[in-house]
Scaffold this motif. Structure first.
Motif, mmCIF file in Angstrom:
data_model
loop_
_atom_site.group_PDB
_atom_site.id
_atom_site.type_symbol
_atom_site.label_atom_id
_atom_site.label_comp_id
_atom_site.label_asym_id
_atom_site.label_seq_id
_atom_site.Cartn_x
_atom_site.Cartn_y
_atom_site.Cartn_z
ATOM 1 N N ALA A 44 9.356 -9.011 5.841
ATOM 2 C CA ALA A 44 8.043 -9.663 5.844
ATOM 3 C C ALA A 44 7.621 -9.877 4.394
ATOM 4 O O ALA A 44 7.899 -9.044 3.524
ATOM 5 N N GLU A 45 6.979 -10.973 4.143
ATOM 6 C CA GLU A 45 6.494 -11.274 2.796
ATOM 7 C C GLU A 45 5.563 -10.160 2.316
ATOM 8 O O GLU A 45 4.659 -9.742 3.025
ATOM 9 N N GLY A 46 5.817 -9.661 1.109
ATOM 10 C CA GLY A 46 4.960 -8.630 0.537
ATOM 11 C C GLY A 46 5.346 -7.217 0.911
ATOM 12 O O GLY A 46 4.592 -6.276 0.632
ATOM 13 N N SER A 47 6.528 -7.034 1.522
ATOM 14 C CA SER A 47 6.904 -5.704 2.000
ATOM 15 C C SER A 47 7.168 -4.714 0.868
ATOM 16 O O SER A 47 7.306 -3.518 1.116
ATOM 17 N N GLU A 48 7.243 -5.213 -0.360
ATOM 18 C CA GLU A 48 7.481 -4.324 -1.497
ATOM 19 C C GLU A 48 6.182 -3.757 -2.062
ATOM 20 O O GLU A 48 6.199 -2.951 -3.007
ATOM 21 N N LYS A 49 5.040 -4.131 -1.525
ATOM 22 C CA LYS A 49 3.754 -3.712 -2.092
ATOM 23 C C LYS A 49 3.554 -2.203 -1.963
ATOM 24 O O LYS A 49 4.097 -1.538 -1.081
ATOM 25 N N GLU A 50 2.735 -1.688 -2.857
ATOM 26 C CA GLU A 50 2.406 -0.267 -2.850
ATOM 27 C C GLU A 50 1.667 0.069 -1.553
ATOM 28 O O GLU A 50 0.809 -0.687 -1.090
ATOM 29 N N GLY A 51 2.022 1.198 -0.965
ATOM 30 C CA GLY A 51 1.403 1.606 0.289
ATOM 31 C C GLY A 51 2.242 1.298 1.512
ATOM 32 O O GLY A 51 1.891 1.701 2.620
ATOM 33 N N VAL A 52 3.360 0.565 1.306
ATOM 34 C CA VAL A 52 4.292 0.295 2.401
ATOM 35 C C VAL A 52 5.407 1.325 2.296
ATOM 36 O O VAL A 52 6.158 1.348 1.319
ATOM 37 N N LEU A 53 5.514 2.190 3.307
ATOM 38 C CA LEU A 53 6.378 3.364 3.218
ATOM 39 C C LEU A 53 7.245 3.517 4.453
ATOM 40 O O LEU A 53 6.985 2.903 5.498
ATOM 41 N N ASP A 54 8.258 4.361 4.349
ATOM 42 C CA ASP A 54 9.091 4.693 5.499
ATOM 43 C C ASP A 54 8.429 5.815 6.291
ATOM 44 O O ASP A 54 8.052 6.854 5.723
ATOM 45 N N ALA A 55 8.337 5.632 7.598
ATOM 46 C CA ALA A 55 7.711 6.642 8.452
ATOM 47 C C ALA A 55 8.463 7.967 8.378
ATOM 48 O O ALA A 55 7.847 9.037 8.436
ATOM 49 N N VAL A 56 9.795 7.910 8.255
ATOM 50 C CA VAL A 56 10.568 9.158 8.216
ATOM 51 C C VAL A 56 10.203 9.988 6.986
ATOM 52 O O VAL A 56 10.198 11.229 7.051
ATOM 53 N N ASP A 57 9.887 9.328 5.875
ATOM 54 C CA ASP A 57 9.492 10.065 4.675
ATOM 55 C C ASP A 57 8.124 10.722 4.864
ATOM 56 O O ASP A 57 7.889 11.845 4.409
ATOM 57 N N PHE A 58 7.230 10.024 5.522
ATOM 58 C CA PHE A 58 5.899 10.563 5.804
ATOM 59 C C PHE A 58 6.006 11.796 6.697
ATOM 60 O O PHE A 58 5.378 12.833 6.442
ATOM 61 N N ILE A 59 6.821 11.711 7.733
ATOM 62 C CA ILE A 59 6.995 12.836 8.644
ATOM 63 C C ILE A 59 7.639 14.013 7.914
ATOM 64 O O ILE A 59 7.240 15.173 8.084
ATOM 65 N N SER A 60 8.632 13.720 7.085
ATOM 66 C CA SER A 60 9.295 14.777 6.324
ATOM 67 C C SER A 60 8.323 15.473 5.382
ATOM 68 O O SER A 60 8.342 16.705 5.244
ATOM 69 N N GLU A 61 7.466 14.693 4.726
ATOM 70 C CA GLU A 61 6.491 15.282 3.814
ATOM 71 C C GLU A 61 5.553 16.221 4.563
ATOM 72 O O GLU A 61 5.230 17.322 4.088
ATOM 73 N N LEU A 62 5.128 15.817 5.732
ATOM 74 C CA LEU A 62 4.282 16.680 6.552
ATOM 75 C C LEU A 62 5.017 17.955 6.949
ATOM 76 O O LEU A 62 4.457 19.057 6.901
ATOM 77 N N ARG A 63 6.281 17.805 7.357
ATOM 78 C CA ARG A 63 7.052 18.953 7.823
ATOM 79 C C ARG A 63 7.255 19.982 6.704
ATOM 80 O O ARG A 63 7.327 21.179 6.979
ATOM 81 N N GLN A 64 7.379 19.513 5.478
ATOM 82 C CA GLN A 64 7.670 20.421 4.377
ATOM 83 C C GLN A 64 6.418 20.867 3.627
ATOM 84 O O GLN A 64 6.502 21.708 2.726
ATOM 85 N N ALA A 65 5.266 20.331 3.981
ATOM 86 C CA ALA A 65 4.031 20.649 3.257
ATOM 87 C C ALA A 65 3.590 22.083 3.516
ATOM 88 O O ALA A 65 3.536 22.526 4.668
ATOM 89 N N GLU A 66 3.291 22.806 2.453
ATOM 90 C CA GLU A 66 2.735 24.150 2.606
ATOM 91 C C GLU A 66 1.261 24.086 2.962
ATOM 92 O O GLU A 66 0.722 25.021 3.567
ATOM 93 N N ASP A 67 0.616 23.000 2.594
ATOM 94 C CA ASP A 67 -0.814 22.825 2.868
ATOM 95 C C ASP A 67 -1.035 21.394 3.340
ATOM 96 O O ASP A 67 -0.950 20.456 2.549
ATOM 97 N N LEU A 68 -1.319 21.219 4.627
ATOM 98 C CA LEU A 68 -1.505 19.873 5.176
ATOM 99 C C LEU A 68 -2.682 19.152 4.549
ATOM 100 O O LEU A 68 -2.720 17.922 4.528
ATOM 101 N N ALA A 69 -3.638 19.887 4.035
ATOM 102 C CA ALA A 69 -4.800 19.273 3.402
ATOM 103 C C ALA A 69 -4.415 18.517 2.133
ATOM 104 O O ALA A 69 -5.192 17.695 1.638
ATOM 105 N N GLN A 70 -3.215 18.780 1.608
ATOM 106 C CA GLN A 70 -2.770 18.106 0.393
ATOM 107 C C GLN A 70 -1.914 16.874 0.687
ATOM 108 O O GLN A 70 -1.466 16.201 -0.233
ATOM 109 N N VAL A 71 -1.691 16.568 1.970
ATOM 110 C CA VAL A 71 -0.895 15.389 2.325
ATOM 111 C C VAL A 71 -1.811 14.171 2.385
ATOM 112 O O VAL A 71 -2.746 14.138 3.197
#
Length: 443
Positions: A246-273
């Motif tokens: 899609a046009e503009g898919s390189e813009k900041e804020g466009v992320l992979d869902a798997v990375d978001f889930i991984s960050e949550l899984r490894q977070a020691e404090d969810l309030a910092q996600v």
């Protein structure tokens, strides 16, 4: 902390500190002993039980439920784990509503199946909570096997091989074992570090060594492993993510869902996600649902999941779709991304509506978005692999590949359905075939 914390609109701490524990509490609280007995009493103990046929690992479900009903949950756990060594995790994440519980006679007669998944969790938790490992290693065979990937397929294969007396070395690209169980499943489905505790328990069989942060094609090669070991099993999953065309898919804020889930899984404090105010998730599978629900649980005001086909074509189960809706996620179907709009960072995303044949209808939808998650499928990464089929490693029989002495299973292999329980079954079956091949050669 993710760099997204510095993107306008994507911030941590959207909730009060005290709210995170409640938001990410156990999706299905465990049954207590009385509840387990009541649930087990509903089973008809069918002789030719359709629930067994519906289970990818062929667990004798009526037997283990009868064992719970007669007050022997540890025996029930051994019945389960003999077929599915990761039965504890599968009890938490397996879409039982589409498999064993959908086939349950009670479901057909009353619309209310026996709680097979929760009963499985009750039994396996009871045994594993005592630190008991019900299996022991056979006498050593002197054979060594390399397993690539410490996810469900790889660990299942490694455990069965170790139990049969082979020595196993597992190579994994990550600093922790578990694969998707550790990095890719919603936090509220596997609370209190269960994924790692199950791995540690599984390794008590002995004969398994894990080499962390060693990936095929990076630190290891298939030819090198074949030279060093008597057999190789590939179960590394899918490391790449499909591109968003899609046009503009390189813009900041466009992320992979798997990375978001991984960050949550490894977070020691969810309030910092960090999470956006207006979140859009593109996709229709379990990863899309997990990302959308967790964005909402983190405090996003508006979360919209957009899928290109109808809800009946979504890979996510009806239960998961309904869960997302109950959590406040808006589901939009028959829409494909056309353009991502914003000056450097995403601010809006425009979709084109399509019909059942994926042809544009001429209508569009524009959504405010400061965070967009791609959940449109993953791809196999690696060089020097066996023959591929449909972008995955081609397998036949019990995971045999085109390369002699190399087997494969799980998400990286063709023919599967990208379920944890199926990956476990494929790893187990490949291990049995490897064992046959090695012992036949020795004889």
């Amino acid at each position: 902390m993710s760099s997204d914390a510095f993107t306008p609109g994507i911030v941590p701490g959207r909730l009060d500190e005290t709210d995170y524990e409640a938001q990410f509490s156990d999706l299905h609280p465990p049954l207590d002993p009385h509840e387990a007995l009541v649930a087990a009493d509903r089973c008809y103990f069918c002789h030719d039980a359709p629930c067994i046929t519906a289970c990818p690992t062929d667990i004798d479900i009526p037997l283990f439920i009868r064992q719970i009903a007669t007050g022997t949950p540890d025996a029930a756990a051994k019945t389960i784990l003999g077929q599915n060594i990761m039965g504890g995790m599968c009890a938490r994440v397996c879409p039982t509503e589409q498999l064993c519980e959908e086939a349950c006679v009670r479901e057909a007669a009353e619309g209310k199946p026996v709680l097979i998944g929760q009963l499985q969790r009750y039994a396996t938790d009871h045994l594993q909570g005592q630190g008991v490992h019900p299996f022991s290693r056979a006498e050593t065979t002197g054979k060594t096997v390399a397993v690539v990937g410490a996810g469900p397929a790889g660990l299942s294969c490694a455990h069965r091989l170790a139990m049969l007396g082979h020595d196993v070395v597992v190579y994994d690209a990550q600093p922790k074992a578990g694969g998707l169980n550790e990095y890719g499943i919603a936090t509220y489905k596997t609370v209190q570090g269960f994924a790692q505790s199950e791995v540690n328990w599984l390794l008590e069989i002995g004969g398994i060594r894990i080499e962390y942060e060693r990936a095929l094609g990076r630190e290891e090669t298939l030819d090198g492993l074949r030279d060093a070991y008597d057999a190789v099993f590939l179960g590394m999953g899918l490391g790449g993510v499909n591109a968003l065309h899609a046009e503009g898919s390189e813009k900041e804020g466009v992320l992979d869902a798997v990375d978001f889930i991984s960050e949550l899984r490894q977070a020691e404090d969810l309030a910092q996600v960090p999470v956006g105010r207006d979140v859009v998730v593109i996709g229709g599978g379990m990863t899309a649902i997990d990302a959308a629900v967790q964005a909402k649980l983190l405090g996003a005001l508006n979360v919209t999941l957009v899928y290109r086909r109808g809800r009946d074509r979504m890979n996510a189960s009806v239960f998961e779709q309904d869960l997302a809706a109950r959590k406040g996620v808006r589901l939009v179907t028959h829409a494909v991304p056309g353009a991502i709009i914003g000056n450097g960072a995403v601010r809006e995303i425009e979709f084109d509506y399509v019909d059942d044949r994926m042809k544009p209808t001429g209508q569009t939808l524009r959504l405010a978005a400061d965070q967009v998650f791609r959940a449109i499928g993953q791809t196999l990464e690696g060089e020097g692999l066996p023959d591929l089929e449909g972008g995955k490693i081609a397998v036949k029989d019990r995971g045999r590949t085109s390369v002699t002495g190399v087997w494969a299973g799980g998400d990286c292999a063709s023919g599967g359905d990208d379920l944890t329980v199926t990956a476990v079954a494929e790893g187990r079956d490949a291990a049995m075939d490897i064992h046959t091949a090695l012992t036949s050669a020795a004889g």
